[in-house]
Motif scaffolding. Structure first.
Motif, PDB file in Angstrom:
ATOM      1  N   PRO A 281       0.832  -1.219   0.000  1.00 17.75           N
ATOM      2  CA  PRO A 281       0.000   0.000   0.000  1.00 17.75           C
ATOM      3  C   PRO A 281       0.860   1.259   0.000  1.00 17.75           C
ATOM      4  N   ALA A 282       0.341   2.325  -0.597  1.00 15.80           N
ATOM      5  CA  ALA A 282       1.054   3.603  -0.594  1.00 15.80           C
ATOM      6  C   ALA A 282       1.269   4.101   0.825  1.00 15.80           C
ATOM      7  N   ALA A 283       0.351   3.753   1.730  1.00 17.59           N
ATOM      8  CA  ALA A 283       0.469   4.195   3.123  1.00 17.59           C
ATOM      9  C   ALA A 283       1.728   3.628   3.780  1.00 17.59           C
ATOM     10  N   ASP A 284       2.198   2.430   3.334  1.00 22.36           N
ATOM     11  CA  ASP A 284       3.414   1.858   3.907  1.00 22.36           C
ATOM     12  C   ASP A 284       4.642   2.696   3.551  1.00 22.36           C
ATOM     13  N   LEU A 285       4.655   3.228   2.333  1.00 23.61           N
ATOM     14  CA  LEU A 285       5.769   4.075   1.926  1.00 23.61           C
ATOM     15  C   LEU A 285       5.701   5.434   2.635  1.00 23.61           C
ATOM     16  N   ILE A 286       4.482   5.931   2.868  1.00 21.10           N
ATOM     17  CA  ILE A 286       4.332   7.161   3.636  1.00 21.10           C
ATOM     18  C   ILE A 286       4.822   6.930   5.068  1.00 21.10           C
ATOM     19  N   GLY A 287       4.563   5.727   5.597  1.00 24.24           N
ATOM     20  CA  GLY A 287       5.030   5.402   6.939  1.00 24.24           C
ATOM     21  C   GLY A 287       6.552   5.333   7.010  1.00 24.24           C
ATOM     22  N   ALA A 288       7.190   4.818   5.959  1.00 25.15           N
ATOM     23  CA  ALA A 288       8.661   4.793   5.928  1.00 25.15           C
ATOM     24  C   ALA A 288       9.208   6.215   5.887  1.00 25.15           C
ATOM     25  N   PHE A 289       8.544   7.116   5.156  1.00 26.99           N
ATOM     26  CA  PHE A 289       8.951   8.517   5.099  1.00 26.99           C
ATOM     27  C   PHE A 289       8.801   9.170   6.473  1.00 26.99           C
ATOM     28  N   LYS A 290       7.733   8.793   7.176  1.00 26.11           N
ATOM     29  CA  LYS A 290       7.504   9.336   8.524  1.00 26.11           C
ATOM     30  C   LYS A 290       8.624   8.920   9.471  1.00 26.11           C
ATOM     31  N   THR A 291       9.057   7.644   9.360  1.00 27.60           N
ATOM     32  CA  THR A 291      10.177   7.162  10.187  1.00 27.60           C
ATOM     33  C   THR A 291      11.445   7.933   9.860  1.00 27.60           C
ATOM     34  N   LEU A 292      11.651   8.178   8.587  1.00 31.29           N
ATOM     35  CA  LEU A 292      12.851   8.903   8.140  1.00 31.29           C
ATOM     36  C   LEU A 292      12.849  10.338   8.675  1.00 31.29           C
ATOM     37  N   CYS A 293      11.666  10.904   8.863  1.00 25.20           N
ATOM     38  CA  CYS A 293      11.538  12.286   9.339  1.00 25.20           C
ATOM     39  C   CYS A 293      11.473  12.400  10.860  1.00 25.20           C
ATOM     40  N   GLY A 294      11.796  11.320  11.556  1.00 21.53           N
ATOM     41  CA  GLY A 294      11.837  11.380  13.012  1.00 21.53           C
ATOM     42  C   GLY A 294      10.535  10.988  13.671  1.00 21.53           C
TER      43      GLY A 294
END
Length: 268
Positions: A246-259
């Motif tokens: 899901p696209a939401a999983d990639l958004i979640g990885a971006f969220k982790t990357l942003c702290g």
């Protein structure tokens, strides 16, 4: 025999010599008759006695043929020397028993390393990393299971900006990259852009989410679209639901990357 023949030959020669010596001497000449007298008729000279014929030399007897020398008997072949018996092989010297290896000294147990303190994730908005590097970090957390290629978008090319971001112009952007599949037409696209004015980041994210064409590949179409904002960064993801990501999983990885926090999450 040779002596006999020599004596006969010598006798024959002596007979010949004796016959020659016995011949009568020549008659002396008659004295001339006185003048007026007829000269008496000359008496006939008696004929010379015939010299007896020499006896024929007897033929030399043939020399008897020399008897053939008998052939020498063949020398009997020397008997073969019997082969010398082979010298028996010397028995092998038994190998010396190996010296038993010294037991290894047991290794000292390693001192367990101190657990590393996990580094705090960097906030992309405050970092100076380039956008391609940020995408690589995101994929280290979560990524599709097909080969990907990330390239920079030429902001001076209006067609490229419209095709990848759906924006009519790139005036609000200071940089952007796109990551898509290398396996032909796959319904997947990720765009990471940096805006010139962070106050306009949410507005730009919404414009991308509404303006991009999810069927731009013609033969395939994405049906899962999401966007997110963190500082001056805008992330846009669209993917086909046939992929188990899901696209939401990639958004979640971006969220982790942003702290662990995002300024805004958008979906369509």
């Amino acid at each position: 025999m040779k002596k006999y023949l020599s004596i006969l030959l010598l006798c024959a020669m002596l007979l010949g010599l004796l016959s020659a010596c016995g011949s009568p001497a020549q008659t002396p000449a008659e004295p001339d008759a006185p003048a007026g007298q007829d000269a008496p008729a000359e008496s006939e000279t008696p004929a010379e006695p015939e010299t007896p014929a020499q006896p024929e030399t007897p033929a030399q007897p043939e020399t008897p043929a020399q008897p053939e020398t008998p052939a020498q008997p063949e020398t009997p072949a020397q008997p073969e020397t019997p082969a010398q018996p082979e010298t028996p092989a010397q028995p092998e010297t038994p190998a010396q028993p190996e010296t038993p290896a010294q037991p290894e000294t047991p290794a000292q147990p390693e001192t367990p390393a101190e657990p590393e303190t996990p580094a705090e994730p960097e906030t992309p908005a405050a970092s100076g990393d380039d956008l391609t590097g940020l995408v690589d970090q995101l994929y280290a957390i979560k990524a599709p299971k097909f080969p990907l290629m990330t390239v920079e978008i030429d902001l001076s090319d209006a067609d490229a900006v419209s095709y990848y971001t759906g924006l009519s112009d790139a005036s609000a952007l200071s940089g952007a990259v796109v990551s898509e599949s290398m396996m032909g037409s796959q319904a997947y696209s990720l765009v990471l852009a940096r805006v010139s004015d962070p106050a306009k980041a949410e507005e730009t994210a919404r414009a991308i989410l509404d303006g991009v064409n999810p069927a731009k590949w013609i033969c395939v179409q994405a049906d899962d679209l999401d966007a997110a904002v963190s500082g001056d960064l805008v992330l846009f993801v669209m993917i086909g639901s046939q992929f188990d990501l899901p696209a939401a999983d990639l958004i979640g990885a971006f969220k982790t990357l942003c702290g662990g926090t995002l300024d805004k999450e958008l979906s369509k």
